[in-house]
Design an enzyme around this catalytic site. Sequence first.
Site, PDB file in Angstrom:
ATOM      1  N   TRP A 225       0.804  -1.225   0.000  1.00 26.95           N
ATOM      2  CA  TRP A 225       0.000   0.000   0.000  1.00 26.95           C
ATOM      3  C   TRP A 225       0.831   1.267   0.000  1.00 26.95           C
ATOM      4  O   TRP A 225       0.321   2.345  -0.284  1.00 26.95           O
ATOM      5  CB  TRP A 225      -0.927   0.019   1.226  1.00 26.95           C
TER       6      TRP A 225
ATOM      7  N   ARG B 237       6.749  -0.997 -11.277  1.00 25.52           N
ATOM      8  CA  ARG B 237       8.076  -1.609 -11.156  1.00 25.52           C
ATOM      9  C   ARG B 237       8.025  -3.098 -11.459  1.00 25.52           C
ATOM     10  O   ARG B 237       9.040  -3.699 -11.835  1.00 25.52           O
ATOM     11  CB  ARG B 237       8.639  -1.362  -9.750  1.00 25.52           C
TER      12      ARG B 237
ATOM     13  N   LYS C 265      -2.215  -8.204  -7.853  1.00 24.80           N
ATOM     14  CA  LYS C 265      -3.021  -8.223  -6.631  1.00 24.80           C
ATOM     15  C   LYS C 265      -2.544  -7.046  -5.762  1.00 24.80           C
ATOM     16  O   LYS C 265      -1.533  -7.135  -5.086  1.00 24.80           O
ATOM     17  CB  LYS C 265      -2.842  -9.557  -5.888  1.00 24.80           C
TER      18      LYS C 265
ATOM     19  N   ALA D  47      -2.580  -4.103  -2.692  1.00 25.60           N
ATOM     20  CA  ALA D  47      -2.951  -4.060  -1.282  1.00 25.60           C
ATOM     21  C   ALA D  47      -4.394  -3.585  -1.146  1.00 25.60           C
ATOM     22  O   ALA D  47      -4.834  -2.692  -1.873  1.00 25.60           O
ATOM     23  CB  ALA D  47      -2.011  -3.127  -0.522  1.00 25.60           C
TER      24      ALA D  47
ATOM     25  N   GLY E  73       6.510  -6.575   0.203  1.00 26.96           N
ATOM     26  CA  GLY E  73       5.778  -6.475   1.455  1.00 26.96           C
ATOM     27  C   GLY E  73       6.640  -6.921   2.610  1.00 26.96           C
ATOM     28  O   GLY E  73       7.871  -6.919   2.539  1.00 26.96           O
ATOM     29  N   SER E  74       5.999  -7.333   3.678  1.00 29.85           N
ATOM     30  CA  SER E  74       6.731  -7.670   4.896  1.00 29.85           C
ATOM     31  C   SER E  74       7.463  -9.004   4.749  1.00 29.85           C
ATOM     32  O   SER E  74       7.051  -9.893   3.995  1.00 29.85           O
ATOM     33  CB  SER E  74       5.767  -7.754   6.083  1.00 29.85           C
TER      34      SER E  74
ATOM     35  N   GLU F  98      10.760  -8.683  -2.508  1.00 34.26           N
ATOM     36  CA  GLU F  98      11.312  -7.426  -1.978  1.00 34.26           C
ATOM     37  C   GLU F  98      10.630  -7.223  -0.645  1.00 34.26           C
ATOM     38  O   GLU F  98       9.462  -6.841  -0.572  1.00 34.26           O
ATOM     39  CB  GLU F  98      11.032  -6.274  -2.948  1.00 34.26           C
ATOM     40  N   LEU F  99      11.379  -7.517   0.433  1.00 28.85           N
ATOM     41  CA  LEU F  99      10.770  -7.653   1.747  1.00 28.85           C
ATOM     42  C   LEU F  99      11.149  -6.478   2.660  1.00 28.85           C
ATOM     43  O   LEU F  99      11.440  -5.387   2.194  1.00 28.85           O
ATOM     44  CB  LEU F  99      11.159  -9.004   2.345  1.00 28.85           C
TER      45      LEU F  99
ATOM     46  N   ARG G 251      10.432  10.946   3.601  1.00 27.19           N
ATOM     47  CA  ARG G 251       9.739  10.626   2.353  1.00 27.19           C
ATOM     48  C   ARG G 251       8.587   9.685   2.661  1.00 27.19           C
ATOM     49  O   ARG G 251       8.760   8.657   3.319  1.00 27.19           O
ATOM     50  CB  ARG G 251      10.738   9.993   1.382  1.00 27.19           C
TER      51      ARG G 251
ATOM     52  N   CYS H 154      10.091   1.031   2.758  1.00 21.58           N
ATOM     53  CA  CYS H 154      11.036  -0.002   3.182  1.00 21.58           C
ATOM     54  C   CYS H 154      12.462   0.524   3.157  1.00 21.58           C
ATOM     55  O   CYS H 154      13.342  -0.015   3.823  1.00 21.58           O
ATOM     56  CB  CYS H 154      10.901  -1.239   2.309  1.00 21.58           C
TER      57      CYS H 154
ATOM     58  N   GLU I 274      10.739  -2.427  11.660  1.00 19.47           N
ATOM     59  CA  GLU I 274      10.458  -1.309  10.766  1.00 19.47           C
ATOM     60  C   GLU I 274       9.472  -0.374  11.447  1.00 19.47           C
ATOM     61  O   GLU I 274       8.370  -0.803  11.821  1.00 19.47           O
ATOM     62  CB  GLU I 274       9.862  -1.801   9.455  1.00 19.47           C
TER      63      GLU I 274
ATOM     64  N   SER J 229      16.632   4.968  -4.791  1.00 21.86           N
ATOM     65  CA  SER J 229      15.732   4.371  -5.790  1.00 21.86           C
ATOM     66  C   SER J 229      15.899   5.018  -7.155  1.00 21.86           C
ATOM     67  O   SER J 229      15.912   6.241  -7.273  1.00 21.86           O
ATOM     68  CB  SER J 229      14.284   4.526  -5.326  1.00 21.86           C
TER      69      SER J 229
END
Length: 486
Positions: free
Chosen positions: A159, A168, A183, A185, A237-238, A259-260, A287, A293, A390, A450
Site C-alpha cells: 500500500w 516496477r 493483486k 494491497a 511487502g513484509s 522485496e521484503l 519521504r 522499506c 520497521e 531508488s
Amino acid sequence: MADFSLSSVPDLPLDLWVGGVERAASDGGRFDVLDPATGKVVASVANGTVDDAMACVEAADAAAASWAATAPRERAEILRRAFELMTERADEIAHLISLENGKALPDARGETAYAAEFFRWYAEEAVRASGTVMTAPSGANRILVLQQPVGIAVLVTPWNFPAAMATRKIGPALAAGCTVILKPASDTPLTALLMAKVLADAGVPEGVVSVLPARRSGAVVSAMVHDPRVRKLSFTGSTEVGRVLLKEAADQVVNCSMELGGNAPFLVFEDADLDAAIDGAMIAKMRNAGEACTAANRFYVHADVAEEFSSRLAERMRALTVGPGTADDTQVGPLVNEESAAKVDELVRGAVSAGARVVLGGERPDREGFYYSPTVLLDVPRGADILGEEIFGPVAPVLTFTDEDDAIAMANDTEYGLVSYVYTRDLARGLRVSERLDAGMVGLNRGLVSDPAAPFGGTKQSGIGREGGHEGMLDYMESKYVAVSW
C-alpha cells in the site's frame, strides 16, 4: 486540482479488471476504501474471490502465447505510450494516491513521476533481451543461449507506493513478454485499477493484464501460485508474509522475486557535511512520512556531532506541515490506517520507557485520522524494540558511536539488509564502510537510492532478486540453452 474526489477520475474502474474487462466479483462482494485523513469511506470496490483469481489466470493463459510472440518493439511502444499517458494524467494520479494512501501531495507527485519512469525504462529495455552464442570449450558444438519469458506472473504489491510498486513489476514483466495478474494491497486498490485503465488505453491487449483487488489476499494468491500455469510470483511487502508465500510457492516450484522488509541504518561520521547529512536524513526518513522499506530506521551518529545533528534534524522536522495528504500545503500526511499509527505509538512509548529522550514529538496529535507527529528520539538504548522493527512512521531514533567498527557492527545487527546510508567527507572511508555494510544498496552521501535504471533489492531477509535496471527484466525471463553444431 482543487476539491479532488473520485468524480475527478470518471474512467476509474471500481470492479475487478479481468484480462481487460471490468466485472463484478463472482459473489457480488465489495469492500470499502478509507481516506486515512478522516477514516471515512471514499469508495467501494469489488472483493475478488478464488473463482475470480482463476478467471484471471484463464485470461492470462489465453493471452500468453500471443503476447510472448509480440515483437519486442511493439511491446516497447505500448510501454512508452503508457509512460506518456501517466505523465499526461500525473496530477489526478497523484491526488488519487494521496486520497487512498494519505501521503502528502509532494510525495505523491514524486511517486507518480517515479512510477511512470518504469514504463519508459522498460520500453527501452524490451528490445535488449540479449542472448549469447559461443563455441563450447571442447570445440564439439556451439552454445546458444536464448532469453524467453518465464510465463504467467502474479504480482503482489503493498500500500505504501501503490503506483510505483505496480509499474516496477508490470513494466519488466510486459517487456519480457509475460502476462500478469496484479493483486494490489486492499488499503490502496484504486491506483492499481487506474493503472489497468492506463495500460488498456496504451494498447495492452485483452488478457495481458488483470487487476484483482481482494480482502482475502492469502486465499486468492495461494490459489494462483498453486495453479501450474503460473510460473512467477513477485511480492513486495513484509518479511513475515514473504516467508509464507515462499512456502506456498515451493509446492509448484514457482520462480520467486521477493522485496521484503528493511531496517535501514543511517551512519553519520564526525567529518560529515552536516548540512548534506540533514538534507539526506529528511529524504531518507520523511519521504512518505517514513512509510517506506528504504526509510532510515536507525540513526547512528558520532558522539562529537550527535547533539547538533539531532537538534538540527528536530528543527527541520518541526517546521513540516502536518495535514491531509490532498491539501496543497501538507508535507506530512496521515499514516495509512489505525493499525499503523498505533504500532508507531507503541514503539515510541517503549523506547521512551527504556530511557530514550524525546527531542521532538513523541505522541499522536489530537485530531481525526491516522496521524503521528514527526518525532526525534535521542539516547535510544541498544536493544530497544524500536531498533529491531520497521517503524514505518515519521520517527527518527538516534544512537551515538565513537568507533567505526562498532558503528558497522550495530548497523549490520539485524536480520534485514535492504539499504544503508553513510555520510562522511572521507571517500576512502565511505567506500570502505559501504563494502562492509551487509545491504543490497548503499546511499553514500545520498538520502535517496531508488532509480528505475538501478537494481533494487536486498540481502539476508530483505529479499530475493532485483527490481529495476536490466536485472529487473531478467527476473521475468528464463535462459534456454541450445546445443547446436553447424
